[in-house]
Design an enzyme around this catalytic site. Structure first.
Site, PDB file in Angstrom:
ATOM      1  N   ASP A 178       0.866  -1.175   0.000  1.00 40.22           N
ATOM      2  CA  ASP A 178       0.000   0.000   0.000  1.00 40.22           C
ATOM      3  C   ASP A 178       0.901   1.223   0.000  1.00 40.22           C
ATOM      4  O   ASP A 178       1.565   1.499   1.015  1.00 40.22           O
ATOM      5  CB  ASP A 178      -0.919   0.021   1.220  1.00 40.22           C
ATOM      6  CG  ASP A 178      -1.990   1.106   1.119  1.00 40.22           C
ATOM      7  OD1 ASP A 178      -1.663   2.212   0.644  1.00 40.22           O
ATOM      8  OD2 ASP A 178      -3.142   0.860   1.511  1.00 40.22           O
ATOM      9  N   ALA A 238     -12.460  -6.916  -3.980  1.00 40.24           N
ATOM     10  CA  ALA A 238     -12.402  -5.462  -4.120  1.00 40.24           C
ATOM     11  C   ALA A 238     -13.171  -5.014  -5.361  1.00 40.24           C
ATOM     12  O   ALA A 238     -14.373  -4.763  -5.297  1.00 40.24           O
ATOM     13  CB  ALA A 238     -10.948  -5.002  -4.165  1.00 40.24           C
ATOM     14  N   ARG A 239     -12.494  -4.929  -6.496  1.00 41.44           N
ATOM     15  CA  ARG A 239     -13.117  -4.564  -7.757  1.00 41.44           C
ATOM     16  C   ARG A 239     -12.480  -5.370  -8.879  1.00 41.44           C
ATOM     17  O   ARG A 239     -11.268  -5.584  -8.906  1.00 41.44           O
ATOM     18  CB  ARG A 239     -12.945  -3.055  -8.043  1.00 41.44           C
ATOM     19  CG  ARG A 239     -13.809  -2.148  -7.172  1.00 41.44           C
ATOM     20  CD  ARG A 239     -15.285  -2.294  -7.505  1.00 41.44           C
ATOM     21  NE  ARG A 239     -16.129  -1.375  -6.742  1.00 41.44           N
ATOM     22  CZ  ARG A 239     -16.693  -1.659  -5.579  1.00 41.44           C
ATOM     23  NH1 ARG A 239     -16.493  -2.857  -5.034  1.00 41.44           N
ATOM     24  NH2 ARG A 239     -17.449  -0.790  -4.965  1.00 41.44           N
ATOM     25  N   ASP A 262     -15.007 -12.556  -6.119  1.00 36.69           N
ATOM     26  CA  ASP A 262     -16.341 -12.068  -5.769  1.00 36.69           C
ATOM     27  C   ASP A 262     -16.745 -10.926  -6.686  1.00 36.69           C
ATOM     28  O   ASP A 262     -17.902 -10.516  -6.686  1.00 36.69           O
ATOM     29  CB  ASP A 262     -16.359 -11.600  -4.307  1.00 36.69           C
ATOM     30  CG  ASP A 262     -17.753 -11.226  -3.840  1.00 36.69           C
ATOM     31  OD1 ASP A 262     -18.642 -12.082  -3.928  1.00 36.69           O
ATOM     32  OD2 ASP A 262     -17.941 -10.071  -3.399  1.00 36.69           O
ATOM     33  N   GLU A 267     -19.573  -6.756 -14.416  1.00 36.91           N
ATOM     34  CA  GLU A 267     -20.415  -7.663 -13.646  1.00 36.91           C
ATOM     35  C   GLU A 267     -21.826  -7.645 -14.231  1.00 36.91           C
ATOM     36  O   GLU A 267     -22.380  -6.575 -14.472  1.00 36.91           O
ATOM     37  CB  GLU A 267     -20.471  -7.231 -12.173  1.00 36.91           C
ATOM     38  CG  GLU A 267     -19.164  -7.436 -11.437  1.00 36.91           C
ATOM     39  CD  GLU A 267     -19.272  -7.073  -9.962  1.00 36.91           C
ATOM     40  OE1 GLU A 267     -20.399  -6.812  -9.473  1.00 36.91           O
ATOM     41  OE2 GLU A 267     -18.231  -7.031  -9.305  1.00 36.91           O
ATOM     42  N   HIS A 286     -20.670 -11.000  -6.049  1.00 34.00           N
ATOM     43  CA  HIS A 286     -20.465  -9.728  -5.341  1.00 34.00           C
ATOM     44  C   HIS A 286     -21.237  -9.702  -4.008  1.00 34.00           C
ATOM     45  O   HIS A 286     -22.044  -8.820  -3.733  1.00 34.00           O
ATOM     46  CB  HIS A 286     -20.898  -8.547  -6.218  1.00 34.00           C
ATOM     47  CG  HIS A 286     -20.215  -7.265  -5.841  1.00 34.00           C
ATOM     48  ND1 HIS A 286     -19.808  -6.331  -6.772  1.00 34.00           N
ATOM     49  CD2 HIS A 286     -19.852  -6.751  -4.636  1.00 34.00           C
ATOM     50  CE1 HIS A 286     -19.247  -5.303  -6.159  1.00 34.00           C
ATOM     51  NE2 HIS A 286     -19.269  -5.542  -4.851  1.00 34.00           N
ATOM     52  N   ILE A 287     -20.917 -10.676  -3.162  1.00 33.71           N
ATOM     53  CA  ILE A 287     -21.619 -10.804  -1.881  1.00 33.71           C
ATOM     54  C   ILE A 287     -20.717 -10.554  -0.679  1.00 33.71           C
ATOM     55  O   ILE A 287     -21.149 -10.688   0.458  1.00 33.71           O
ATOM     56  CB  ILE A 287     -22.232 -12.211  -1.735  1.00 33.71           C
ATOM     57  CG1 ILE A 287     -21.137 -13.291  -1.799  1.00 33.71           C
ATOM     58  CG2 ILE A 287     -23.301 -12.446  -2.791  1.00 33.71           C
ATOM     59  CD1 ILE A 287     -21.574 -14.663  -1.362  1.00 33.71           C
TER      60      ILE A 287
END
Length: 328
Positions: A178, A238-239, A262, A267, A286-287
């Site tokens: 990060d 995340a994305r 996820d 999507e 996406h849960i």
């Protein structure tokens, strides 16, 4: 104090249960949007008249100057969702209105899901469960425990930092990439700060928690995915835009990696997308954050920040204008 919940009826009822509404009524006069569906600008302007506090959520449109003119005394907007980008406008901060979100509450759910993916994938339970349903009993070669491994974390926002906190319950080494976290801060969190390439090359498990920004678009490209160890596990809650999906498919087709996804980009993925058929992919819709009772954690976070505001304490979910360029 007038508190207005701007989100549509269904969205409000999904997040705020009767006990939450009672807590809000103890803090002020509560007005709710009883109409179904996302409110448009005219509906927002009508609802927000005279409000001191506004609560927004998914489906709410931006709080434009036209809307804010109806509430000259508005002091705080509490966003009962993740990113505030769909609802904020420069006028909010120009008028001195404070803004919060519920990313910490959502991040806990995301981190818990990522931990579940971590344990189950290391144990290879996806394969073993399929085999035992077919009558087999083993073999268990390839099964790993959450002990003595290196776990890589990409992004130490609300979800990533909570994932690190959860992983500290196990005897593992945690590497963190990060660019906005110092070495000292990483140590305080229980991780070792490292470059992205080092995280990918050294980790048995890599969990992605970075925001979707122009700088992070497809940051996991073919070159970087090739650095990952054979049999490494890649988790993305995340994305989808953070991964070059064609490059990931190429690695998965070699059988080198295992992926728990996820999120995808776009999507949902196409019906014939390889993610849907490859045996070394677990794909969920996406849960990771909150879809059911976990949404109530969002409601409580909003109420806790409202209570903190009335008592003059710091707001855990506060978002500042200068943070917008680095937030999801």
């Amino acid at each position: 104090m007038k508190i207005v919940l701007l989100q549509g009826k269904e969205q409000r009822e999904r997040i705020f249960r009767s006990n939450h509404m009672e807590q809000l009524r103890m803090l002020g006069d509560v007005v709710v949007n009883d109409q179904p569906g996302p409110p448009d600008e005219s509906r927002l302007a009508s609802l927000i008249k005279g409000a001191d506090i506004a609560i927004t959520s998914w489906g709410c449109t931006p709080l434009t100057g036209n809307v804010l003119e109806q509430a000259p005394g508005l002091k705080l907007v509490l966003h009962a969702a993740g990113t505030v980008k769909p609802i904020v406008t420069p006028e909010l901060w120009e008028r001195g209105i404070r803004v919060t979100n519920a990313t910490e509450a959502l991040g806990k759910g995301v981190a818990e899901t990522a931990l579940g993916f971590t344990i189950v994938s290391l144990k290879d339970m996806w394969r073993l469960s399929k085999q035992t349903r077919g009558g087999a009993w083993g073999p268990v070669s390839g099964v790993q425990e959450l002990y003595g491994i290196t776990a890589g974390v990409i992004g130490a926002g609300k979800a990533g930092s909570h994932y690190i906190k959860l992983m500290r319950n196990f005897d593992v080494r945690i590497l963190l990439y990060d660019p906005f976290v110092s070495q000292e801060k990483a140590r305080e969190m229980g991780a070792v700060k490292a470059e992205l390439e080092e995280v990918l090359a050294q980790s048995e498990v890599v969990s992605i928690h970075a925001p979707s920004l122009p700088e992070t678009y497809r940051m996991l490209n073919a070159e970087r995915l090739a650095l990952m160890k054979d049999r490494a596990i890649l988790i993305n809650t995340a994305r989808g835009s953070l991964i070059d999906e064609a490059a990931l498919v190429a690695e998965l087709e070699k059988g080198r990696l295992f992926a728990c996804l996820d999120v995808t980009d776009p999507e949902p993925p196409a019906p014939d997308h390889p993610f849907r058929t490859l045996p070394n992919v677990v794909l969920t819709p996406h849960i990771a954050g909150a879809v059911n009772n976990g949404l109530q954690r969002i409601a409580q976070a909003v109420i806790d920040d409202l209570r903190a505001y009335t008592e003059g304490r710091p707001l855990r979910g506060e978002v500042l204008a200068e943070q917008m360029s680095v937030l999801a």
